[in-house]
Design an enzyme around this catalytic site. Sequence first.
Site, short mmCIF file in Angstrom:
data_model
loop_
_atom_site.label_atom_id
_atom_site.label_comp_id
_atom_site.label_asym_id
_atom_site.label_seq_id
_atom_site.Cartn_x
_atom_site.Cartn_y
_atom_site.Cartn_z
NE ARG A 90 -2.38 1.75 3.44
CZ ARG A 90 -1.90 1.29 4.51
NH1 ARG A 90 -2.36 0.12 4.72
NH2 ARG A 90 -0.95 1.79 5.24
CE1 TYR B 60 -13.68 9.03 -18.00
CE2 TYR B 60 -12.82 9.47 -15.92
CZ TYR B 60 -13.62 8.52 -16.66
OH TYR B 60 -14.08 7.40 -16.17
CG ASP C 112 -6.14 13.31 -17.65
OD1 ASP C 112 -5.41 12.52 -18.48
OD2 ASP C 112 -7.26 12.77 -17.13
CE LYS D 54 -9.30 5.28 -20.49
NZ LYS D 54 -9.66 4.99 -18.92
#
Length: 387
Positions: free
Chosen positions: A51, A105, A177, A202
């Site tokens: 983590r 987005y 982004d 992506k």
Amino acid sequence: MTSPYSRLETQLVHAGEPMPRILGAVEMPIFQSATFVYQGEARYDDVRYLRSNNTPSQVTLHEKLAILEGAESAMVTASGMAAISTTLLSLLGAGDHLLAHHCLYGGTHDLVSQEFPRYGLGASFIDATRPDTWRDRLTPRTRAIYVEAMTNPLLEVADLEAVVQFARDHGLISIIDNTFASPVNYRPVPAGFDLSLHSATKYLNGHSDIVAGAIAGRADLVDKVRHQLNLLGGSLDPHAAFLLKRGLKTLALRVRFQNDSALRIARFLAGHPRVRRVNYPGLESHPQHARAAKLFAGCGGVLSFELEGGAPEADRFAAQLRIAALAPSLGGVHTLITRPATTSHAGMAPQERRALGISDGLLRLSVGIEATEDLIEDFAAALDGRA
Ligand code: PLP
């Protein structure tokens, strides 16, 4: 971070990889271990634990991504939204304000418009192509400006040089982004952005088989986000890290092919009498074509278009395609087609979508790596009713 390799293609394969090779393995093994033996680490964030995003599968990616992005530091996250939400929640505190690109987005748009108020955060949306309008939106608590390299699904290209300058002039953190461009087509950090974020789901992974995110930029900011990620918990699983690193190795080959293929398909669609409009910055007819040609090495594999006949015709067309899968997401080896009003932007109110120019019939196409001629034949057959 510096690399012994100066060219992107070699960096994609070799940067950050362990040397000497582990037991001679040409490809780095997956470190599928949640915890590692304590070695006297002084800070909680340095104790090696999955983590905490500091185990070998993750750290190798951090080094590779920092080099690819030309950044001081980088890190991976469990999804693109984990990269975006963790970044914004690290850098903004209650009462702070964000300037955000008006055409984001859908998930980011919902986070900023719907969730921000619950945390006491403010935001104003700006037309990122019109720098003259930004100053009026500043407040004494504006801390950052957030844009996308090319907007989803309209492929608008913001005035990215003006964003960097505006942020410097007003002491803001500039965040982009960069998912739609990928480091093959645009490297925001050397261009002056403080942070570059990705949905690594992506292009970076490129095979539509994981979700992942990435953050690259100023080391002090990445460190802050890393600490917050440790608390919010959106770290990347080692198997997904392995798949992301494998996908990255072919990034340049894939994206350059997709740049060319998408441009040829955009030209074909733009010339077809049943197509009303095509949005692709590589087309001379695109309103920000000159800017895209100046800033980007290529315009990527995503374009959007509208057919005569609106949404019913769009659905009929998409259902007849043999190669493209009717599915959301983008940037992978498979060609995907989707109607944003029903998928990526379904969370937005219809009137808000229309105000942004996202009609109900708009189709978004993510061009994969199939033969361009096969895709064009498939589109032609569906458009001409021969499918
Ligand atoms: N940013 C952009 C531009 C996207 O298109 C997406 C997803 O489609 C995201 C962020 C969110 O990424 P993820 O689905 O990996 O959380």
